[in-house]
Design a protein around this motif. Structure first.
Motif, PDB file in Angstrom:
ATOM      1  N   PRO A 126      -7.599  -2.412  -7.872  1.00 32.40           N
ATOM      2  CA  PRO A 126      -6.161  -2.632  -8.048  1.00 32.40           C
ATOM      3  C   PRO A 126      -5.863  -4.116  -8.264  1.00 32.40           C
ATOM      4  N   ILE A 127      -4.776  -4.399  -8.984  1.00 35.27           N
ATOM      5  CA  ILE A 127      -4.405  -5.795  -9.256  1.00 35.27           C
ATOM      6  C   ILE A 127      -3.221  -6.237  -8.395  1.00 35.27           C
ATOM      7  N   ARG A 128      -2.675  -5.313  -7.601  1.00 33.89           N
ATOM      8  CA  ARG A 128      -1.669  -5.657  -6.591  1.00 33.89           C
ATOM      9  C   ARG A 128      -2.105  -5.093  -5.250  1.00 33.89           C
ATOM     10  N   THR A 129      -1.585  -5.666  -4.184  1.00 34.38           N
ATOM     11  CA  THR A 129      -1.946  -5.190  -2.841  1.00 34.38           C
ATOM     12  C   THR A 129      -1.030  -4.062  -2.385  1.00 34.38           C
ATOM     13  N   THR A 130      -0.088  -3.678  -3.224  1.00 38.48           N
ATOM     14  CA  THR A 130       0.852  -2.622  -2.880  1.00 38.48           C
ATOM     15  C   THR A 130       1.042  -1.687  -4.058  1.00 38.48           C
ATOM     16  N   SER A 131       1.355  -0.429  -3.766  1.00 39.44           N
ATOM     17  CA  SER A 131       1.682   0.543  -4.814  1.00 39.44           C
ATOM     18  C   SER A 131       3.182   0.633  -5.042  1.00 39.44           C
TER      19      SER A 131
END
Length: 515
Positions: free
Chosen positions: A486-491
């Motif tokens: 993933p490229i963010r730590t949140t969905s």
């Protein structure tokens, strides 16, 4: 012949700052708990700053003939930087975060260190324009009533005129100070539909009253009165008589209790009988577009002809290459395209990034993406997440095609997050399921979907047909991932602040498409 030894002079004065033998000024900065005292020499302070010259005239002197100046509104680390500048003429901001540099500029202006203040002002405009856009509310309010910062004011006035949605739809719009909002609403050249301006003003007013019930239908008379008081300087600046009757009934009527009875009566009368005289003040319609300039048609080999105005053409010629990324980002992205283990130096970047589309210039409707990017291969999509420092995106070696639909296959795709502001490290994520690297949407869904990489690992989407509106963009963390990580730590879904699409051109072979 003149011999100049400025480096040695700077070094000597910097050492003088550390010399405690003959100081005659103590400056106490920061608040209780963090308060720190600095020693200095009045002759040096007076020489560099007219502010200190005036302060030292009135500063109290103790029995040892030492004067004390108290500055609780400047932090100790910031003042240490300023003091080193005053003595040595050197500022090092290489590892300093952008907000601290901004505070340094504001404090330098307050202390009448004009050379430093103007240098930092130029630095922000030339190197930090994306940060300035993101933090519009913070900066604009700080400079609004100042006699300085003329270039920054011009920078923001240009944004207000050309791209007002970047202000109204920014993550910190509701934190905008009243004086700044009023200044914007006074403008006749604000290129936003009047009903949208009304919506933004109501949104801002409600945000200032967090105890109001979420549903306005549940509001009491006291609730409406609170909103009316909050918006008392804003409401007279709305051009009510340029709002359609349908929008008056749908959007203004629910809040009619915050308007004066005479005004509301005139609004209703005007919507029914526009030729009848009214007593309320009628403000001129805002200038939504410049009708005085002729249009001309420009064709490109890969896009159908479309009409653009001379003013738009002129602005494009003078556009910055990007409002989101810088040269360091280009070097990093270029190395990823070539699968290099080390990052290209800025002098050795093999590619030119040719701008195809910019949301703040061309619009945020999903269909705009498919129309303007159709036929372009070897492109990078870059998006700034609204309300954060995050920059995310994806590389597509294939041609975008608004006539195709379904999964697209490629081994060379990647998605990414770039270091920026508080984001210290970039993230590269290459495709691992090459059969499902991208998804091209059917023409009947291109009013909702823009580019989609993998199983929504990076996707730009809007059910409102406006990417900056409804928080439908996504960097998902799916169970069956199509990319490495993933490229963010949140969905959590998000709106974008701005986005750009670049075509990657090989400098050595200009007509070569990168795949």
């Amino acid at each position: 012949m003149n011999f100049k030894f400025f480096d040695k002079l700077s070094q000597d004065f910097s050492e003088l700052l550390s010399d405690k033998k003959e100081y005659n000024v103590v400056i106490e900065v920061d608040k209780e708990g963090n308060m720190k005292s600095f020693t200095a020499h009045s002759v040096v302070l007076r020489c560099h700053s007219s502010y200190f010259d005036k302060e030292l005239e009135n500063a109290p002197t103790n029995k040892n003939h030492i004067k004390t100046i108290i500055k609780p509104n400047i932090s100790a680390p910031l003042f240490e930087i300023i003091l080193k500048y005053i003595y040595g003429g050197i500022i090092n901001i290489e590892d300093t975060d952008t907000k601290t540099i901004y505070e340094l500029m504001i404090n330098a202006n307050e202390l009448e260190l004009k050379e430093l203040s103007r240098k930092l002002e130029s630095y922000f405009i030339e190197s930090k324009d994306s940060w300035l856009r993101t933090h519009f509310s913070l900066v604009y309010h700080s400079i609004l009533d100042s006699n300085e910062f003329k270039d920054l004011k011009k920078f923001y006035n240009d944004i207000i005129v050309k791209y007002p949605n970047l202000i109204f739809d920014s993550g910190d719009f509701t934190s905008l100070q009243e004086t700044a909002l009023v200044s914007i609403l006074k403008r006749d050249d604000l290129k936003v539909e009047e009903i949208k301006i009304w919506d933004y003003v109501i949104k801002w007013g409600i945000a200032q009253n967090p105890t109001l019930p979420a549903d306005s239908k549940e509001w009491s008379k006291k609730n409406f009165e609170a909103l009316k008081i909050t918006l008392q300087r804003c409401l007279p600046l709305i051009r009510y008589f340029n709002i359609s009757g349908e929008d008056i009934l749908k959007k203004v009527k629910p809040y009619k209790k915050i308007l004066e009875k005479q005004l509301w009566g005139d609004i209703i009368q005007h919507s029914i009988s526009p030729n009848k005289p009214i007593t309320s003040i009628v403000l001129p319609a805002r200038i939504i577009s410049n009708r005085g300039l002729p249009s001309r048609t420009i064709s490109t080999p890969e896009l159908p002809s479309r009409t653009i105005s001379t003013s738009e053409l002129s602005s494009r010629v003078n556009d910055p290459f990007s409002t989101i990324i810088n040269e360091e980002h280009i070097a990093e992205l270029s190395s990823w395209i070539d699968r290099k283990s080390t990052i290209y130096s800025s002098s050795n970047i093999p590619y030119e990034f040719q701008l195809i589309l910019r949301g703040s210039r061309d619009g945020f409707h999903p269909k705009t993406f498919w129309n303007m990017c159709h036929g372009h291969a070897g492109t990078i999509v870059i998006a700034k997440v609204a309300g954060t420092d995050e920059i995310v995106g994806g590389y597509n070696p294939l041609a975008w095609d608004n006539l195709k639909s379904g999964w697209m296959k490629t081994n060379d795709n990647f998605i990414f997050s770039l270091k920026n502001g508080n984001i210290r490290n970039s993230i590269l994520s290459r495709v691992i399921d090459s059969d499902k690297a991208l998804y091209y949407h059917f023409s009947d869904t291109q009013d909702i979907y823009g580019p989609k990489f993998g199983s929504c690992e990076f996707m730009i989407k809007s059910k409102a047909s406006d990417f900056i509106q409804d928080k439908q963009c996504w960097c998902a963390i799916p169970t069956l991932a199509k990319y490495e990580k993933p490229i963010r730590t949140t969905s959590k879904r998000f709106s974008i602040y701005d986005y750009e699409v670049f075509k990657i051109i090989n400098k050595q072979i200009p007509n070569c498409t990168i795949r």
